[in-house]
Scaffold this active site. Structure first.
Site, PDB file in Angstrom:
ATOM      1  N   ARG A 200       0.837  -1.202   0.000  1.00  0.00           N
ATOM      2  CA  ARG A 200       0.000   0.000   0.000  1.00  0.00           C
ATOM      3  C   ARG A 200       0.877   1.259   0.000  1.00  0.00           C
ATOM      4  O   ARG A 200       0.579   2.239  -0.682  1.00  0.00           O
ATOM      5  CB  ARG A 200      -0.863  -0.061   1.273  1.00  0.00           C
ATOM      6  CG  ARG A 200      -2.001   0.889   1.343  1.00  0.00           C
ATOM      7  CD  ARG A 200      -2.683   0.687   2.695  1.00  0.00           C
ATOM      8  NE  ARG A 200      -3.251   1.932   3.162  1.00  0.00           N
ATOM      9  CZ  ARG A 200      -4.427   2.402   2.822  1.00  0.00           C
ATOM     10  NH1 ARG A 200      -5.178   1.726   1.979  1.00  0.00           N
ATOM     11  NH2 ARG A 200      -4.868   3.536   3.300  1.00  0.00           N
TER      12      ARG A 200
ATOM     13  N   ASP B 157     -19.763   8.766   1.988  1.00  0.00           N
ATOM     14  CA  ASP B 157     -20.149   7.961   3.162  1.00  0.00           C
ATOM     15  C   ASP B 157     -21.287   8.657   3.911  1.00  0.00           C
ATOM     16  O   ASP B 157     -22.228   8.017   4.386  1.00  0.00           O
ATOM     17  CB  ASP B 157     -18.944   7.799   4.092  1.00  0.00           C
ATOM     18  CG  ASP B 157     -17.691   7.445   3.312  1.00  0.00           C
ATOM     19  OD1 ASP B 157     -17.303   6.281   3.315  1.00  0.00           O
ATOM     20  OD2 ASP B 157     -17.127   8.348   2.667  1.00  0.00           O
TER      21      ASP B 157
ATOM     22  N   ARG C 129     -24.417   8.063   2.004  1.00  0.00           N
ATOM     23  CA  ARG C 129     -24.906   6.689   2.222  1.00  0.00           C
ATOM     24  C   ARG C 129     -25.569   6.578   3.597  1.00  0.00           C
ATOM     25  O   ARG C 129     -26.624   5.953   3.743  1.00  0.00           O
ATOM     26  CB  ARG C 129     -23.732   5.701   2.135  1.00  0.00           C
ATOM     27  CG  ARG C 129     -23.235   5.477   0.730  1.00  0.00           C
ATOM     28  CD  ARG C 129     -21.943   4.677   0.731  1.00  0.00           C
ATOM     29  NE  ARG C 129     -21.464   4.447  -0.631  1.00  0.00           N
ATOM     30  CZ  ARG C 129     -20.175   4.285  -0.945  1.00  0.00           C
ATOM     31  NH1 ARG C 129     -19.251   4.331  -0.017  1.00  0.00           N
ATOM     32  NH2 ARG C 129     -19.810   4.073  -2.194  1.00  0.00           N
TER      33      ARG C 129
ATOM     34  N   HIS D 249     -11.891   8.546   4.952  1.00  0.00           N
ATOM     35  CA  HIS D 249     -12.748   7.885   3.967  1.00  0.00           C
ATOM     36  C   HIS D 249     -12.168   6.480   3.831  1.00  0.00           C
ATOM     37  O   HIS D 249     -11.249   6.252   3.058  1.00  0.00           O
ATOM     38  CB  HIS D 249     -12.709   8.633   2.630  1.00  0.00           C
ATOM     39  CG  HIS D 249     -13.324   7.838   1.505  1.00  0.00           C
ATOM     40  ND1 HIS D 249     -14.627   7.409   1.519  1.00  0.00           N
ATOM     41  CD2 HIS D 249     -12.802   7.375   0.340  1.00  0.00           C
ATOM     42  CE1 HIS D 249     -14.878   6.723   0.402  1.00  0.00           C
ATOM     43  NE2 HIS D 249     -13.783   6.686  -0.312  1.00  0.00           N
TER      44      HIS D 249
HETATM   45  N1  LIG Z   1     -12.893   9.589  -3.200  1.00  0.00           N
HETATM   46  C1  LIG Z   1     -13.735   8.593  -3.420  1.00  0.00           C
HETATM   47  O1  LIG Z   1     -14.748   8.454  -2.744  1.00  0.00           O
HETATM   48  C2  LIG Z   1     -13.425   7.644  -4.553  1.00  0.00           C
HETATM   49  C3  LIG Z   1     -14.393   6.748  -5.027  1.00  0.00           C
HETATM   50  C4  LIG Z   1     -14.048   5.901  -6.070  1.00  0.00           C
HETATM   51  C5  LIG Z   1     -12.762   5.928  -6.606  1.00  0.00           C
HETATM   52  N2  LIG Z   1     -11.841   6.819  -6.111  1.00  0.00           N
HETATM   53  C6  LIG Z   1     -10.461   6.917  -6.619  1.00  0.00           C
HETATM   54  O2  LIG Z   1     -10.443   7.743  -7.774  1.00  0.00           O
HETATM   55  C7  LIG Z   1      -9.307   7.404  -8.561  1.00  0.00           C
HETATM   56  C8  LIG Z   1      -9.744   7.178 -10.005  1.00  0.00           C
HETATM   57  O3  LIG Z   1     -10.572   6.024 -10.056  1.00  0.00           O
HETATM   58  P1  LIG Z   1     -11.147   5.504 -11.453  1.00  0.00           P
HETATM   59  O4  LIG Z   1     -12.094   4.390 -11.167  1.00  0.00           O
HETATM   60  O5  LIG Z   1     -11.617   6.681 -12.247  1.00  0.00           O
HETATM   61  O6  LIG Z   1      -9.810   4.926 -12.129  1.00  0.00           O
HETATM   62  P2  LIG Z   1      -9.526   4.795 -13.664  1.00  0.00           P
HETATM   63  O7  LIG Z   1      -8.373   3.854 -13.786  1.00  0.00           O
HETATM   64  O8  LIG Z   1     -10.779   4.504 -14.424  1.00  0.00           O
HETATM   65  O9  LIG Z   1      -9.038   6.262 -14.102  1.00  0.00           O
HETATM   66  C9  LIG Z   1      -7.817   6.815 -13.704  1.00  0.00           C
HETATM   67  C10 LIG Z   1      -7.325   7.670 -14.850  1.00  0.00           C
HETATM   68  O10 LIG Z   1      -6.166   8.385 -14.411  1.00  0.00           O
HETATM   69  C11 LIG Z   1      -5.326   8.513 -15.561  1.00  0.00           C
HETATM   70  N3  LIG Z   1      -3.971   8.845 -15.132  1.00  0.00           N
HETATM   71  C12 LIG Z   1      -3.079   8.070 -14.449  1.00  0.00           C
HETATM   72  N4  LIG Z   1      -1.908   8.728 -14.282  1.00  0.00           N
HETATM   73  C13 LIG Z   1      -2.068   9.944 -14.851  1.00  0.00           C
HETATM   74  C14 LIG Z   1      -1.226  11.072 -15.006  1.00  0.00           C
HETATM   75  N5  LIG Z   1       0.039  11.065 -14.540  1.00  0.00           N
HETATM   76  N6  LIG Z   1      -1.694  12.135 -15.662  1.00  0.00           N
HETATM   77  C15 LIG Z   1      -2.956  12.147 -16.168  1.00  0.00           C
HETATM   78  N7  LIG Z   1      -3.812  11.097 -16.065  1.00  0.00           N
HETATM   79  C16 LIG Z   1      -3.371  10.017 -15.407  1.00  0.00           C
HETATM   80  C17 LIG Z   1      -5.441   7.153 -16.261  1.00  0.00           C
HETATM   81  O11 LIG Z   1      -5.042   7.230 -17.612  1.00  0.00           O
HETATM   82  C18 LIG Z   1      -6.923   6.842 -16.081  1.00  0.00           C
HETATM   83  O12 LIG Z   1      -7.705   7.249 -17.200  1.00  0.00           O
HETATM   84  C19 LIG Z   1      -8.687   6.165  -7.920  1.00  0.00           C
HETATM   85  O13 LIG Z   1      -7.616   6.566  -7.087  1.00  0.00           O
HETATM   86  C20 LIG Z   1      -9.831   5.622  -7.089  1.00  0.00           C
HETATM   87  O14 LIG Z   1      -9.389   4.824  -6.003  1.00  0.00           O
HETATM   88  C21 LIG Z   1     -12.158   7.672  -5.116  1.00  0.00           C
END
Ligand SMILES: NC(=O)c1ccc[n+]([C@@H]2O[C@H](COP(=O)([O-])OP(=O)(O)OC[C@H]3O[C@@H](n4cnc5c(N)ncnc54)[C@H](O)[C@@H]3O)[C@@H](O)[C@H]2O)c1
Length: 310
Positions: A85, A145, A148, A172
């Site tokens: 992690r 959260d 929800r 979170h």
């Molecule tokens: N805060 C929340 O409650 C919550 C909820 C769901 C997901 N997330 C987080 O959001 C993030 C995105 O999730 P996702 O499902 O959209 O993932 P995803 O893989 O669908 O999208 C991530 C995108 O980031 C882009 N990326 C990676 N490195 C990059 C860089 N250096 N410059 C520009 N673009 C870049 C990738 O090309 C990809 O399109 C993850 O970290 C996920 O854990 C947060």
């Protein structure tokens, strides 16, 4: 106001779609290292716009974000097999170092809205990297959260979730704290309201609600691989509070000087959000168990954030 979105994956595109449907941004601009994906998302969302709003949707390199008032950071890398992690966190910190620098070059006055996970730690990292005041680096934190929690309480009490005033605090994630003791339905204490409408919140029902809030994301990921509609709407809601200077009280994460005795930690508390970002931090009254749980959550986040080399 123009809203930028870095990371046009599931979360970034869901936020862009929600924003387009709400019609609150003048422009939405996507940037992704996968330029073809960013363009495709922008075009797809642009085709929804004529039905609902007049928002312009585009994609491009970082210059596309010039003048954006808010930039959502939804870029992220996923865990490699065998990767710890902490190693994942360090790689995400590298992504943020590059992304935040590029964003601030073209939009120095922007508010950063962090969605990438682990969101509290990425918020702390983005605050350190950007050098911006903490009030302008907001993590979506427990916005989802809290939604929800309210939705499940509303369903149990048979009232609208908008009439439930309850917050999830802290991380979170696994150590989050459902603040039951200060929750209200309308202007009535939650437990009293539940008795009055003949739908008591027994220990068993409270445990079920706690489990459903805490583990919702795991269940959704089991079923469809990712969560994005809920957080997309949550991010759009935070952007709305900023664009319209609504001064909404939202549970969001920012680097905070002290929480329950833990110094300089990013986590969620109810905070007033408006055009300047976070305007006021609120420290709700908690019972001793909730306060101890918030302290544990803060200490855990602090330890993790401090262990990331920048
Ligand atoms: N805060 C929340 O409650 C919550 C909820 C769901 C997901 N997330 C987080 O959001 C993030 C995105 O999730 P996702 O499902 O959209 O993932 P995803 O893989 O669908 O999208 C991530 C995108 O980031 C882009 N990326 C990676 N490195 C990059 C860089 N250096 N410059 C520009 N673009 C870049 C990738 O090309 C990809 O399109 C993850 O970290 C996920 O854990 C947060």
């Amino acid at each position: 106001m123009k809203v930028g979105i870095v990371g046009a994956g599931m979360v970034g595109s869901a936020a862009g779609y929600a924003l387009a449907l709400m019609g609150i941004a003048s422009d939405i601009a996507f940037v992704d290292m996968n330029a073809a994906l960013a363009t495709a998302q922008a075009e797809d969302i642009a085709h929804a716009v004529p039905f609902v709003s007049a928002t312009t949707v585009s994609a491009g390199a970082y210059d596309e974000l010039t003048g954006a008032g808010v930039v959502i950071l939804a870029a992220g890398v996923s865990q490699k097999p065998g990767e710890t992690r902490l190693e994942l966190l360090s790689r995400n910190a590298v992504v943020f170092r590059q992304v935040v620098g590029e964003v601030l070059r073209v939009a120095p006055d922007t508010i950063l809205l962090v969605a990438s996970n682990p969101v509290d730690i990425m918020t702390q990292i983005a605050t350190r990297i950007s050098g911006l005041p903490a009030q302008r680096v907001i993590g979506s934190g427990t916005i989802l959260d809290t939604a929800r929690f309210r939705s499940l309480l509303g369903r149990h009490l048979d009232i609208s979730p908008q009439s439930v005033h309850a917050y999830v605090l802290g991380e979170h994630g696994d150590s989050e704290v459902l603040a039951w003791s200060n929750a209200r339905a309308g202007s009535v204490g939650l437990l009293s309201f539940a008795e009055q409408v003949g739908r008591p919140l027994t220990e068993e029902i409270r445990a079920q609600i706690d489990d459903s809030v805490r583990n919702a994301a795991y269940k959704i990921i089991d079923g469809k691989g990712a969560t994005y509609f809920g957080i997309g709407a949550g991010l759009a809601n935070i952007v709305k509070a900023i664009i319209r200077d609504q001064k909404d009280v939202l549970s969001v994460s920012i680097a905070t000087p002290e929480v329950a005795g833990v110094r300089d930690v990013a986590l969620s508390l109810p905070r007033v959000v408006g055009a300047a970002g976070v305007i006021v931090d609120l420290f709700p009254q908690l019972d001793p168990q909730e306060l101890a749980a918030l302290r544990r959550s803060a200490a855990l986040l602090k330890e993790q954030a401090d262990s990331v080399a920048l």
